[in-house]
Enzyme design. Sequence first.
Site, PDB file in Angstrom:
ATOM      1  N   ASP A 107       0.663  -0.881  -0.176  1.00  9.17           N
ATOM      2  CA  ASP A 107      -0.155  -0.308   0.015  1.00  9.17           C
ATOM      3  C   ASP A 107       0.551   1.504   0.254  1.00  9.17           C
ATOM      4  OD1 ASP A 107       0.466  -0.676   2.717  1.00  9.17           O
ATOM      5  OD2 ASP A 107      -1.020  -1.168   3.641  1.00  9.17           O
ATOM      6  N   ASP A 129      -7.639  -4.651  14.610  1.00  8.46           N
ATOM      7  CA  ASP A 129      -8.950  -4.975  14.269  1.00  8.46           C
ATOM      8  C   ASP A 129      -8.807  -5.568  12.712  1.00  8.46           C
ATOM      9  OD1 ASP A 129      -7.676  -3.240  11.838  1.00  8.46           O
ATOM     10  OD2 ASP A 129      -8.871  -1.547  11.704  1.00  8.46           O
ATOM     11  N   HIS A 188      -7.345  -5.338  10.245  1.00  9.40           N
ATOM     12  CA  HIS A 188      -7.047  -5.079   9.181  1.00  9.40           C
ATOM     13  C   HIS A 188      -5.728  -5.520   8.397  1.00  9.40           C
ATOM     14  CE1 HIS A 188      -5.022  -1.571  10.711  1.00  9.40           C
ATOM     15  NE2 HIS A 188      -4.077  -1.777   9.663  1.00  9.40           N
TER      16      HIS A 188
HETATM   17  C1  F6R Z   1       1.437  -2.108   6.019  1.00 11.10           C
HETATM   18  C2  F6R Z   1       0.231  -2.428   5.979  1.00 11.10           C
HETATM   19  C3  F6R Z   1      -0.800  -2.629   7.271  1.00 11.10           C
HETATM   20  C4  F6R Z   1       0.007  -3.342   8.596  1.00 11.10           C
HETATM   21  C5  F6R Z   1      -0.819  -3.302  10.142  1.00 11.10           C
HETATM   22  C6  F6R Z   1       0.122  -3.048  11.778  1.00 11.10           C
HETATM   23  O1  F6R Z   1       1.993  -2.310   4.333  1.00 11.10           O
HETATM   24  O2  F6R Z   1      -0.645  -1.840   5.345  1.00 11.10           O
HETATM   25  O3  F6R Z   1      -1.737  -4.031   7.313  1.00 11.10           O
HETATM   26  O4  F6R Z   1       1.108  -4.160   8.244  1.00 11.10           O
HETATM   27  O5  F6R Z   1      -1.936  -1.547  10.039  1.00 11.10           O
HETATM   28  O6  F6R Z   1       1.008  -2.396  11.260  1.00 11.10           O
HETATM   29  P1  F6R Z   1       1.969  -2.457  12.775  1.00 11.10           P
HETATM   30  O7  F6R Z   1       2.943  -3.438  12.216  1.00 11.10           O
HETATM   31  O8  F6R Z   1       2.735  -0.670  12.938  1.00 11.10           O
HETATM   32  O9  F6R Z   1       1.521  -2.293  14.110  1.00 11.10           O
END
Ligand code: F6R
Length: 274
Positions: free
Chosen positions: A72, A141, A143
């Site tokens: 992303d 959550d 995602h």
């Molecule tokens: C990463 C992404 C997200 C993160 C998620 C967790 O490119 O798209 O899915 O992996 O938000 O983020 P962290 O690792 O900072 O807790």
Amino acid sequence: MRLVICDTVDYVAEWSAKYVMKRIKDFEPNKDKYFVIGLPTGGTPLGMYKKLIEFYQAGKISFKYVKTFNMDEYVDLSRDHHESYHYYMYNNFFKYIDIDPQNVHILDGNAKDLTKECENFERKIEEAGGIELFIGGIGPDGHIAFNEPGSSLASRTRVKTLAQDTLEANARFFGNDINKVPKQALTVGVGTVMDANEVMILITGSHKAFALYKAIEEGVNHMWTVSAFQQHPRTIIICDEDATLELRVKTVKYFKSLWDIHCKLIEDISQLKI
Ligand code: F6R
């Protein structure tokens, strides 16, 4: 599905980096056969990138015949902004390894036609022969990438308008000013990740324990997009002890009993602190 439970966050980094290294080596990539990998940003994979850099510097692995596709990128944020995913990838990984910049693919959130940019990204993945190993991280959550609760589990790469919760959570990265947080992002879809030959998801910390429970102990549900990977034939989740806090004891015991089998999946287990 595999669940590899490591004692600590550091060990998650080491285990996952060893797994990636082994997968690339076993694939024996060359100029006619590139290893195609999907990559995440965020705090969780930083340790894995550090370890991969160490392995590269020790001459254990090369990224010469590796192609990357990132999950992303924010819309309307300059590439050199310290919160852009271009900046993150370059400064935490790419500048330290021997990857050819031409083989790096990150969505361009400044493209004139964002829909076209997303379509082109899907096309480039297809032209590269599909993704062999897609690495992801998840939010509390559930995602994955910017596929927030309620995203279609068949979604493809697209423009997403970020939820108010996400904007508020991300404000801390933008001087606590919610107005500076990009309101949109380009993201691969759940379907895009599902198309990979294998999906590896890193989950650490007690704040993600409920998401891990939803990911593996309850049914597939678009409100917890990570649960979609129950239906992928090759999903491996690497987590730490803290992330297992909401799982049933018998689930944890079962996966821990497979530890020796899981360790066979990585090279050189003699070097690991088990
Ligand atoms: C990463 C992404 C997200 C993160 C998620 C967790 O490119 O798209 O899915 O992996 O938000 O983020 P962290 O690792 O900072 O807790």
